[in-house]
Design a protein around this motif. Structure first.
Motif, PDB file in Angstrom:
ATOM      1  N   PHE A  31       0.835  -1.201   0.000  1.00  0.00           N
ATOM      2  CA  PHE A  31       0.000   0.000   0.000  1.00  0.00           C
ATOM      3  C   PHE A  31       0.871   1.253   0.000  1.00  0.00           C
ATOM      4  O   PHE A  31       0.654   2.184  -0.761  1.00  0.00           O
ATOM      5  CB  PHE A  31      -0.839   0.044   1.288  1.00  0.00           C
ATOM      6  N   VAL A  32       1.852   1.236   0.924  1.00  0.00           N
ATOM      7  CA  VAL A  32       2.674   2.433   1.114  1.00  0.00           C
ATOM      8  C   VAL A  32       3.399   2.804  -0.178  1.00  0.00           C
ATOM      9  O   VAL A  32       3.402   3.958  -0.592  1.00  0.00           O
ATOM     10  CB  VAL A  32       3.676   2.212   2.256  1.00  0.00           C
ATOM     11  N   LEU A  33       3.974   1.787  -0.841  1.00  0.00           N
ATOM     12  CA  LEU A  33       4.738   2.068  -2.045  1.00  0.00           C
ATOM     13  C   LEU A  33       3.887   2.790  -3.074  1.00  0.00           C
ATOM     14  O   LEU A  33       4.294   3.795  -3.649  1.00  0.00           O
ATOM     15  CB  LEU A  33       5.278   0.763  -2.641  1.00  0.00           C
ATOM     16  N   ILE A  34       2.689   2.254  -3.300  1.00  0.00           N
ATOM     17  CA  ILE A  34       1.853   2.843  -4.340  1.00  0.00           C
ATOM     18  C   ILE A  34       1.340   4.216  -3.914  1.00  0.00           C
ATOM     19  O   ILE A  34       1.336   5.157  -4.689  1.00  0.00           O
ATOM     20  CB  ILE A  34       0.694   1.886  -4.690  1.00  0.00           C
ATOM     21  N   PHE A  35       0.962   4.327  -2.665  1.00  0.00           N
ATOM     22  CA  PHE A  35       0.434   5.619  -2.223  1.00  0.00           C
ATOM     23  C   PHE A  35       1.515   6.692  -2.309  1.00  0.00           C
ATOM     24  O   PHE A  35       1.267   7.819  -2.731  1.00  0.00           O
ATOM     25  CB  PHE A  35      -0.099   5.513  -0.796  1.00  0.00           C
ATOM     26  N   LYS A  36       2.702   6.311  -1.907  1.00  0.00           N
ATOM     27  CA  LYS A  36       3.811   7.253  -1.898  1.00  0.00           C
ATOM     28  C   LYS A  36       4.110   7.766  -3.309  1.00  0.00           C
ATOM     29  O   LYS A  36       4.290   8.950  -3.519  1.00  0.00           O
ATOM     30  CB  LYS A  36       5.043   6.523  -1.360  1.00  0.00           C
ATOM     31  N   ALA A  37       4.135   6.841  -4.245  1.00  0.00           N
ATOM     32  CA  ALA A  37       4.580   7.222  -5.575  1.00  0.00           C
ATOM     33  C   ALA A  37       3.478   7.829  -6.417  1.00  0.00           C
ATOM     34  O   ALA A  37       3.735   8.648  -7.280  1.00  0.00           O
ATOM     35  CB  ALA A  37       5.171   6.018  -6.293  1.00  0.00           C
ATOM     36  N   SER A  38       2.222   7.428  -6.181  1.00  0.00           N
ATOM     37  CA  SER A  38       1.194   7.921  -7.096  1.00  0.00           C
ATOM     38  C   SER A  38      -0.025   8.477  -6.384  1.00  0.00           C
ATOM     39  O   SER A  38      -0.980   8.883  -7.024  1.00  0.00           O
ATOM     40  CB  SER A  38       0.768   6.802  -8.051  1.00  0.00           C
ATOM     41  N   GLY A  39      -0.018   8.487  -5.073  1.00  0.00           N
ATOM     42  CA  GLY A  39      -1.160   9.045  -4.354  1.00  0.00           C
ATOM     43  C   GLY A  39      -2.409   8.197  -4.475  1.00  0.00           C
ATOM     44  O   GLY A  39      -3.501   8.639  -4.126  1.00  0.00           O
ATOM     45  N   VAL A  40      -2.262   6.984  -4.996  1.00  0.00           N
ATOM     46  CA  VAL A  40      -3.420   6.114  -5.137  1.00  0.00           C
ATOM     47  C   VAL A  40      -3.543   5.234  -3.892  1.00  0.00           C
ATOM     48  O   VAL A  40      -2.577   4.591  -3.487  1.00  0.00           O
ATOM     49  CB  VAL A  40      -3.304   5.216  -6.380  1.00  0.00           C
ATOM     50  N   PHE A  41      -4.713   5.237  -3.295  1.00  0.00           N
ATOM     51  CA  PHE A  41      -4.960   4.343  -2.183  1.00  0.00           C
ATOM     52  C   PHE A  41      -5.421   3.030  -2.790  1.00  0.00           C
ATOM     53  O   PHE A  41      -6.573   2.887  -3.192  1.00  0.00           O
ATOM     54  CB  PHE A  41      -6.036   4.950  -1.273  1.00  0.00           C
TER      55      PHE A  41
END
Lengths: 358, 260, 440, 304
Positions: free
Chosen positions: D25-35
């Protein structure tokens, strides 16, 4: 030309501020109500009443509730099903424990109970925002359902936690056929929809939208954030609570806490996203779409499989249903992120010019 | 000018504001008199917007006293400033993007509407009456700002200049006794600036509204304001009528650099 | 816009075509099947419904239907979801007017939601090994049949089994009841409490939150409690997790006895070696040694009409359970035809009578090729359960092996619980119970 | 006391398992703001791919490589066909799209690889370590220790990847500021595809650990529910936050499950077990009231 406003001049602010300022809309709504109250009861089959129309109305109401909170007041919630559960169990207990309480009062009390719980779980919204809040609403989802399974008093000590709803009487008349239940649900839903429409077109709704669009600016012009957000939580939970009571009393007849799962919350969220966030009409369109799509796929896929002689096993068909459901949600978001309500609006704008496009 | 400048209504005494370790405002004192146009100027980062935020309660200074209409103000929330008839606009337009122009301006009157949400929901009692009354007031504001044609347009679709005007409208709808304007003319062309100047002067003139204004355009500031306060790096470096300020050594230094 | 409307037209066309299909021919017996093949329990559903449908096909292929009446069916996917279950029921109900085989909701939640509806629509509800258990009292629930055995009787039979193992004395022993914290898991509590009072053993109840994929704390607690046995009421992923967690804290699996929904290959295979020695109750045996199962494989799969995608599942516990359920249904129809006319399609009301007068004896089971597949079943108006017997089976690392004879729970202790509960239900709902003495 | 520590350690080790899912979750949220709500479904897909390939005769190592390829392709496809078309939409729309994606996977994966639960043997048995059991009478599972080791290696690898590779640095740039990243010529689309690929890899690791622990089956999608409170506790954007959050959630929920129900039982009567479903959420919620940005999240000041 079908949908033309030209020639409809408003000479008073009152005329401009009525519920449906455009004549065609007014007529449309009246026609729809006539169909709903007269046409449908005359012609619909029992299947339509109990499996399509009643759940459609109940889910529309729940979606409307969530839309008030998420669409108008901007607070994302993943716990709608829990508030429905509160409504369902509250209604059951009021019927059980208060001698001779009328069923409509029961539904109102169920809504108020849910509203109270909603305020409680809305309190964190004063400090927490966005997805943090969304995840925090999951606390409500899991905690409430757990409470319902853990306090046997709430289910009248039923060994399994399942409740079976009481009979409904209004002025001594029993509402037990699907048609009567449908009419009861329809009346309640129409009334509450009108109330919602009135709220969002008055300063209550403007305060919600102001908080949604920019909370700092809202507070600077004199909106008190706390009561405004909590009111949104309360009204939203009230709607979900009434929906839950209707879900139990008019639709399933028997519910268990686990039925009000996270999955149900998500379904309601889907409804408003697909239908249109911040649109009352969208709540209906979304509910219809999310409810009818699986039924349609359920019927259509085996049909197509037969038609083209595809070697689908039953399991494969079921899997394809889920897959198609997911794809369609993505497809809709890509094609029209503002939902079906916006599509309808665009259609209306086209009809305004039709058949002369310029 | 025909208008009568009155007594001090807002007195800021020794205001200091910090964010963590960063000092935004240091020991600033100045006052605002009734009916005057009071400008706050200074280079970027001087603490002008912070000053407005202190006045209407968005920020709470760690030190200093604020006296408004003779009473010392306790720590308060922004919405209370609105109830004391202080309205404001923002540097980066803070309109409600999802709503129409009409609804945006209607929100400006929210403190004056008394009907409860139950009355709204059932559309009885004060709800309908109020809605019509206030609509009339709002239409006056719309007429005043000459934006009748965009009444039902969602504000998100409007060009920048018009958005600024709508935001002024929302503030005016509250019939404020004091109006805080944060760079009302930023990013406008000459014509739009002239319009805006006219509106500001008219408001001041017709309704007697006290105006506190942040503006970068020196010409405009010197033309329309009665008194000017100058900030630099969170400190006050000048205060007085425009001519006085114009000739202040420190102000010149701050604006033109130390080398001058 | 056209992008959107095209599917809409297609949709309209399909629905029209479907409604045109319409009614079934007169001498066919229609089974509305509300099943689940996707979602968390989809794997279980595939075996169960596969077995059920295969037996119906078998009856058609082998003997041309029941006295010439062919079995037909239609399936509707519920994803184990109550609301969808109701929708499916309402949809299929319309086709079950002329004839209706019993409905098997295969979900306690859906069973509860359908009890009143089915009774109003006169469609019998068969809940074989799940569902509303106080419906054993047929005087209050004429249309609901918790057939073969119930959770309470099962719990009682498990207690009997461990009592036998402990040489007839459980006094002072400690039993942990580890259960899925839902209607399903809570049903047997009353029965177990009654048993613990009667047999003087300590009962420790430990619930597991849904879905049960985390049981670390519970099993550490069990380790601390040091029970003699763990009775285990799990479902889905909770089963594997429990078996694995038992291994993790070193609790012997052969002291763990699961319910029949915690005792299939789906539960043990995925737990790997940890499952060796694990026991569970069951009301049907596994394997292809049962003649009817072998015959189905030969006849139905030989004709290419098998329902299973993966034929290796033939003979698994759940597949054989599906067959057992189908046998009970078909026998009920046969019984009804005896009374209402052989070779005719039976209405729901007539099938109901058949279900209430089932008498599947050893001899009959032998004729069906189902000796030992399931216990003898004899239903009456005041006993919709009809058997109350289970076997205990043990996983030997590759298959389930029965380790006991048919064990009957303590009827004298358990059935009064049902009657009390049914009475309360009748009172709440204003139902006047039938007088069972007058039925026949 | 011994028991207390046993529960505590068991909880911390379970927490590592939660953290594995939360990392994705963290990786994707960090890089693209997608939850990315589909992370749980991706864990399922990854684990199913491994067992699916093994069923077709591939040895474990090959199956893992194949599964990694599948996950990467899947990540690229997601970026190309869904996310790219939703650029500039509000976060809630993207969030909804990932729920749609979750459904898509939940339909597709079992259709391709079969839905029956299967065991995934990776050679480590989940049983107590004898030595510790005998000397300290405490149950510490071999498997859990290995899982912790895997998590440690994974975090190290990710840290090295972000620190020392060009792609990793680009990812960090994107995380800090999309505009800035664009302006120095990093193609955002590639970056997003890579992020989804990396998240797929993390899902693969999580899927293998969870699958080996509880069997490979649909319920793997529920692992997301355990990861969410970890996320709010640790902050959506912090890798160390995911680890620390996981440990806190794991330990506290196990301790709560043991020690709270008896207290409630004496107060109200009845059985109050099974609080693990909500306890982490309520804990995270209470925690948020004190620190709205999470343990390691960045504090956000509203500017007006």
């Amino acid at each position: 030309m079908l949908y033309r406003e030209a020639g409809q001049f408003k000479t008073t602010y009152a005329a401009d501020q009525q519920l449906f300022p455009i004549r065609q809309d007014r007529l449309g709504v009246i026609a729809l109500l006539a169909i709903g109250f007269v046409g449908v009861p005359l012609f619909a089959s029992e299947y339509w009443f109990s499996a399509i129309l009643i759940p459609f109305l109940v889910f529309s109401l729940a979606a409307l509730g969530l839309n008030i909170l998420t669409g108008y007041a901007g607070q994302l919630s993943l716990g709608s099903a829990a508030f429905m559960a509160v409504g369902a169990y509250a209604a059951y207990n009021f019927q059980l424990r208060v001698e001779g309480i009328p069923i409509l009062v029961t539904f109102i009390m169920a809504g108020l109970t849910a509203a109270g719980v909603g305020i409680l779980f809305g309190l964190p919204s004063l400090r927490i925002k966005g997805f943090y809040l969304a995840v925090a609403t999951l606390a409500a989802q899991f905690f409430i359902v757990w409470c319902l399974t853990k306090f046997p008093w709430l289910s009248n000590n039923s060994s399994s936690g399942v409740i079976s709803t009481q009979k409904m009487f209004i002025f001594g008349h029993e509402f037990d056929s699907p048609r009567e239940k449908y009419l009861l649900v329809l009346s309640i839903v129409v009334f509450l929809s009108l109330a919602a429409k009135n709220m969002v077109r008055s300063s209550t709704g403007r305060a919600w939208m102001a908080v949604r669009d920019m909370d700092v600016a809202a507070s600077v012009i004199g909106i008190r954030l706390m009561p405004t957000k909590l009111l949104a939580f309360a009204v939203s939970s009230f709607y979900c609570g009434v929906a839950g009571a209707l879900y139990a009393f008019c639709y399933l007849g028997s519910v268990e806490p686990d039925g009000f799962s996270l999955e149900l919350s998500f379904r309601i969220l889907f409804m408003i996203i697909i239908g249109g966030v911040g649109s009352i009409l969208g709540s209906y369109l979304g509910a219809a779409f999310i409810l009818l799509l699986p039924i349609f796929l359920d019927i259509a896929l085996p049909f197509f499989a037969n038609l083209f002689g595809l070697p689908f096993s039953t399991a494969t068909v079921s899997h394809i249903q889920v897959l198609v459901f997911g794809s369609l949600i993505m497809f809709f978001l890509i094609v029209e992120p503002h939902g079906l309500a916006r599509l309808w609006q665009i259609t209306k704008e086209k009809l305004r010019l039709w058949p002369f496009p310029h | 000018m025909s208008k009568q400048i009155g007594d001090v209504i807002l007195d800021l005494q020794n205001i200091s504001l910090r964010f963590g370790g960063v000092k935004a405002l240091t020991d600033i004192s100045f006052n605002v008199r009734e009916h005057e146009i009071r400008a706050i100027i200074g280079p970027n980062g001087a603490g002008k917007s912070s000053m407005l935020n202190v006045i209407n309660g968005v920020y709470h200074p760690q030190e200093g006293k604020i006296v408004f209409r003779g009473a010392q103000r306790e720590k308060m929330e922004p919405h209370m400033a609105a109830r004391q008839n202080i309205a404001r606009t923002f540097q980066n337009i803070a309109l409600f993007k999802g709503m129409t122009v009409l609804d945006n301006i209607m929100t400006g009157r929210i403190t004056k509407m008394k009907a409860s949400f139950v009355e709204h929901a059932l559309w009885f009692g004060r709800a309908k009456k109020e809605e019509l009354e206030h609509r009339k007031k709002v239409e006056e504001v719309i007429d005043f700002l000459e934006i009748q044609h965009i009444r039902k347009t969602p504000v998100g679709r409007l060009p920048y200049g018009l958005q600024k005007r709508v935001e002024l409208g929302r503030a005016l709808a509250a019939e404020p006794s004091m109006l805080l304007l944060d760079e009302p003319m930023a990013g406008m062309n000459v014509e739009e600036k002239q319009d805006m100047c006219r509106f500001i002067l008219d408001v001041n003139d017709q309704f007697g509204t006290t105006i506190v204004l942040i503006e970068h355009d020196m010409g405009v500031v010197m033309d329309i304001s009665d008194r000017v306060v100058v900030l630099d790096y969170g400190k006050k470096i000048g205060d007085g009528v425009p001519d006085e300020v114009k000739n202040n050594e420190e102000v010149i230094k701050a604006y033109l650099g130390a080398g001058h | 816009m056209t992008k959107i409307f095209k599917p809409a037209f297609a949709a309209a066309a399909v629905s029209l075509a479907l409604f045109a299909q319409g009614a079934t021919a007169a001498e066919e017996q229609f089974f509305p099947i509300i099943g689940y093949r996707v979602g968390p329990y989809g794997a279980n559903g595939q075996s169960l419904f596969g077995g059920f449908i295969d037996y119906l096909s078998y009856v058609n292929l082998k003997e041309g239907g029941v006295n010439g009446v062919k079995m037909t069916w239609e399936e509707c996917e519920t994803e184990y979801n109550n609301a969808k279950g109701v929708e499916c029921y309402e949809r299929l109900k319309g086709k079950a007017k002329a004839s209706a085989g019993p409905i098997h909701p295969l979900s306690t939640g859906i069973s509860y939601a359908l009890i009143e509806k089915a009774s109003a629509d006169k469609i019998p509800l068969a809940m074989v090994g799940y569902g509303r258990t106080d419906a054993v009292d047929g005087s209050v629930f004429p249309y609901a049949f918790p057939l073969v055995t119930t959770y309470q009787m099962q719990a009682s039979a498990i207690v009997k089994f461990i009592k036998d193992k402990e040489k007839g004395n459980l006094a002072g022993k400690k039993v942990v009841f580890l259960y899925h914290d839902s209607a399903y898991g809570k049903e047997p509590i009353l029965a177990l409490e009654a048993e613990s009072r009667l047999n003087k053993f300590d009962l420790v109840q430990i619930p597991v939150a849904h879905p049960g994929n985390e049981q670390g704390a519970q099993w550490l607690k069990i380790r601390q409690e040091k029970p003699d046995y763990v009775i285990f009421w799990g479902w889905g992923v909770m089963n594997q997790t429990a078996i694995k967690a038992a291994q993790k804290v070193g609790f012997p699996r052969d002291k763990m006895i699961g319910s029949w929904w915690a005792g299939s290959e789906e539960d043990t295979v995925s737990a790997g070696d940890a499952a060796k020695g694990y026991m569970s109750a069951t009301f049907n045996v596994s394997g292809k040694a049962v003649p009817v199962v072998a015959d189905i494989e030969k006849v139905v799969y030989g004709a290419g009409k098998g329902n299973l995608q993966d034929a290796s599942k033939i003979g698994t516990i759940l597949y054989n359970r599906g067959i057992s359920m189908a046998i009970l249904s078909v026998e009920a129809i046969r019984k009804a035809q005896e009374k209402y006319g052989k070779g005719k399609a039976m209405t729901g009301e007539q099938v109901r009578w058949g279900m209430e007068n089932l008498n599947i004896t050893e001899a009959r089971l032998k004729q069906l090729g189902a000796t030992n597949l399931l216990p003898e079943v004899k239903t009456t108006c005041d006993n919709h359960e009809g058997s109350g017997k289970v076997k205990i089976q043990q996983w030997d690392g590759s298959k389930w092996v029965a380790v006991s004879e048919w064990l009957e729970g303590n009827k004298g202790l358990i059935h009064p619980l049902f009657q009390a509960s049914a009475k309360q239900y009748a009172k709440e709902k204003g139902i006047t119970p039938r007088d069972c003495a007058k039925e026949k | 006391m011994n028991f207390f520590f046993e529960v505590l350690i068991g909880g911390l080790l379970s927490g590592v398992m939660y953290a594995l899912v939360a990392l994705g979750f963290v990786l994707i949220f960090k890089a693209s703001g997608v939850f990315n709500f589909a992370q749980g479904a991706m864990v399922y897909l990854a684990a199913l791919s491994v067992v699916g390939c093994m069923e077709h005769g591939a040895p474990l190592w090959l199956a893992i490589i194949l599964a990694f390829i599948i996950m990467t392709l899947f990540g690229i496809a997601t970026e190309k066909f869904v996310l790219r078309k939703l650029v500039n939409q509000p976060p809630i729309t993207l969030f909804m799209a990932t729920i749609g994606l979750a459904f898509f996977i939940e339909g597709l994966a079992p259709m391709v690889f079969g839905s029956e639960p299967r065991a995934l043997e990776i050679g480590i048995v989940d049983e107590p370590i004898e030595a510790i059991l005998e000397s300290a009478n405490m149950v510490i599972s071999k498997f859990d220790l290995v899982a912790s080791g895997v998590a440690a290696v994974l975090v190290t690898v990710l840290a090295l990847f972000f620190q020392y590779t060009r792609v990793g640095r680009a990812l960090r740039a994107v995380a800090d500021d999309h505009q800035a990243a664009l302006s120095i010529g990093i193609p955002l689309q590639h970056i997003w595809a890579i992020v989804w690929g990396v998240a797929g890899f993390v899902a693969l690791v999580a899927g293998m650990m969870w699958g080996a622990r509880n069997g490979v089956q649909f319920a793997l999608t529920f692992t997301a529910l355990k990861a969410l409170p970890v996320l709010i506790l640790g902050g959506f954007t912090s890798v160390p936050g995911a680890i620390v959050g996981g440990l806190i959630i794991g330990a506290s929920e196990k301790l709560a499950e043991i020690y709270i129900p008896p207290v409630m039982q004496s107060a109200f009567g009845g059985n109050f077990g099974g609080i693990e479903g909500w306890f982490p959420y309520v804990l995270a919620l209470l925690f948020l009231l004190v620190r709205p940005e999470g343990l390691f999240g960045e504090k956000h000041i509203d500017r007006v």
